[in-house]
Design an enzyme around this catalytic site. Structure first.
Site, PDB file in Angstrom:
ATOM      1  N   HIS A  69       0.844  -1.203   0.000  1.00  0.00           N
ATOM      2  CA  HIS A  69       0.000   0.000   0.000  1.00  0.00           C
ATOM      3  C   HIS A  69       0.883   1.259   0.000  1.00  0.00           C
ATOM      4  CE1 HIS A  69      -3.539   2.413   1.665  1.00  0.00           C
ATOM      5  NE2 HIS A  69      -2.507   3.190   1.969  1.00  0.00           N
ATOM      6  N   GLU A  70       1.883   1.278   0.889  1.00  0.00           N
ATOM      7  CA  GLU A  70       2.777   2.439   0.975  1.00  0.00           C
ATOM      8  C   GLU A  70       3.640   2.565  -0.281  1.00  0.00           C
ATOM      9  OE1 GLU A  70       2.299   4.675   3.162  1.00  0.00           O
ATOM     10  OE2 GLU A  70       0.893   3.433   4.294  1.00  0.00           O
ATOM     11  N   HIS A  73       1.702   4.480  -2.926  1.00  0.00           N
ATOM     12  CA  HIS A  73       1.854   5.941  -2.791  1.00  0.00           C
ATOM     13  C   HIS A  73       3.232   6.378  -3.302  1.00  0.00           C
ATOM     14  CE1 HIS A  73      -1.719   6.492  -0.369  1.00  0.00           C
ATOM     15  NE2 HIS A  73      -1.278   5.741   0.624  1.00  0.00           N
TER      16      HIS A  73
HETATM   17 ZN   LIG Z   1      -2.289   5.224   2.363  1.00  0.00          ZN
END
Ligand SMILES: [Zn+2]
Length: 366
Positions: A69-70, A73
């Protein structure tokens, strides 16, 4: 936001990845919960060793999902020219530390959405695999994969709540920014939503805990979100106030030049102090060499003042960008970003040098 990395795991795509010890507490909690609670309840009649094995694999895969998830980004941020300092996994999830904020709402939106998009993709992937393993009769594996699908789904949904610093809050800020063109106001409003949401979680978590229905983790999460949101709102409001101020109101007026080599204590004795912050032009052998803000002198610890000469604090004259006294601050900041300068010499229409303006690097677009 900066978190201490207690343990460096390595680096992915040039980004250092580490974890904070707080993570191990929650990882242990999740492992026990899976091994003695969720897995035996969903897929009965397997051995204890099997439950513990799958619980460990499941928790490692869950934190791998948070890392993914990170990374979502981070990859989008780096593609848009924003460097990522580090990714840290901790008690309440993951944090990708971006070097700076996005300079347009489109980039802000894409960076924010990329993380939850990865979580949604992982939820679907784990869900599909869970279904397949159930079909093949691997019940404990199916339960573990189902748990991973559910956790990634929760991660995506929770993060899309429109409350900064959650990803949904960044999306909200990007939308408000696009409509109003005032990025600081947009971020402050999204952070305000974050404060309200944090307070709500805190109250619901505490009331639930008192009546035996909720968990303390929710209250802690609420408290954390609220304080992070408050810090964001204050920062956005002060950046907004600065960016709309006039150059004239923000500059330090230039006073009579002083010669190089004088100590800070010597200067204090000579000038007798000034009621307001000023800037001293510094005279060298061939004219003015640079400028020193009285605020830079004030920031020097008194123990160091007798041994610090004014030259040590000087900003070289050639480092100064010129601006007109009536120019709007937003225009000065944009030009400073283009020229890569953080110091301004303020002049009037006749070319008279009136003041010095040090710019906050956080305000200058990169
Ligand atoms: Zn996030």
């Amino acid at each position: 936001m900066t978190l201490r990395q207690s343990l460096r795991l390595g680096s992915i795509a040039g980004i250092p990845v580490g974890l904070n010890w707080g993570l191990l507490v929650i990882a242990a909690f999740f492992t026990v919960n899976l091994a003695v609670g969720i897995l035996p309840a969903t897929a009965p009649s397997a051995s204890a060793a099997t439950y513990w094995f799958f619980a460990l694999v499941g928790v490692v895969a869950f934190f791998g999902s948070i890392l993914a998830h990170e990374l979502g980004h981070s990859v989008v941020a780096q593609r848009n020219g924003i460097r990522v300092r580090a990714i840290t996994l901790w008690l309440l999830g993951g944090v990708a530390e971006l070097e700076r904020e996005a300079d347009d709402p489109g980039v802000e939106f894409r960076v924010a959405v990329a993380g939850p998009a990865v979580s949604v993709a992982l939820a679907m992937l784990f869900g599909g695999l869970a279904y397949a393993s159930l079909f093949l009769g691997a019940a404990v594996l199916a339960a573990t994969l189902g748990y991973l699908a559910l956790m990634n789904g929760i991660l995506a949904v929770f993060n899309m709540i429109p409350a900064a610093p959650l990803d949904g809050g960044r999306v909200l800020a990007a939308a408000l920014w696009k409509r109003s063109t005032n990025r600081h106001d947009a971020r402050a409003r999204a952070a305000r939503a974050g404060e309200l949401f944090g307070s709500l979680l805190l109250v619901v978590g505490l009331v639930g805990f008192l009546f035996g229905e909720g968990t303390l983790v929710m209250a802690i999460l609420g408290l954390f979100l609220r304080s992070a949101a408050t810090a964001e709102r204050r920062r956005a409001r002060s950046l907004e106030a600065l960016s709309t101020a006039s150059v004239e109101a923000s500059m330090l007026p230039l006073v009579t030049p002083i010669a190089r080599g004088i100590t800070l204590v010597g200067l204090e004795a000579m000038s007798g102090g000034y009621p307001h912050p000023v800037a001293f032009p510094i005279r060298g052998a061939h004219g003015i060499d640079g400028v020193v803000a009285s605020t830079a002198i004030d920031d020097t610890p008194s123990a160091r003042r007798p041994n610090t000469v004014i030259d040590d604090l000087m900003v070289e004259w050639r480092e100064l960008m010129h601006a007109h006294v009536n120019e709007p601050m937003s225009g000065v900041l944009t030009r400073a970003g283009e020229m890569g300068k953080h110091h301004v010499l303020v002049c009037d229409s006749l070319g008279r040098q009136l003041g010095y303006l040090p710019l906050d690097p956080a305000l200058v677009p990169a």
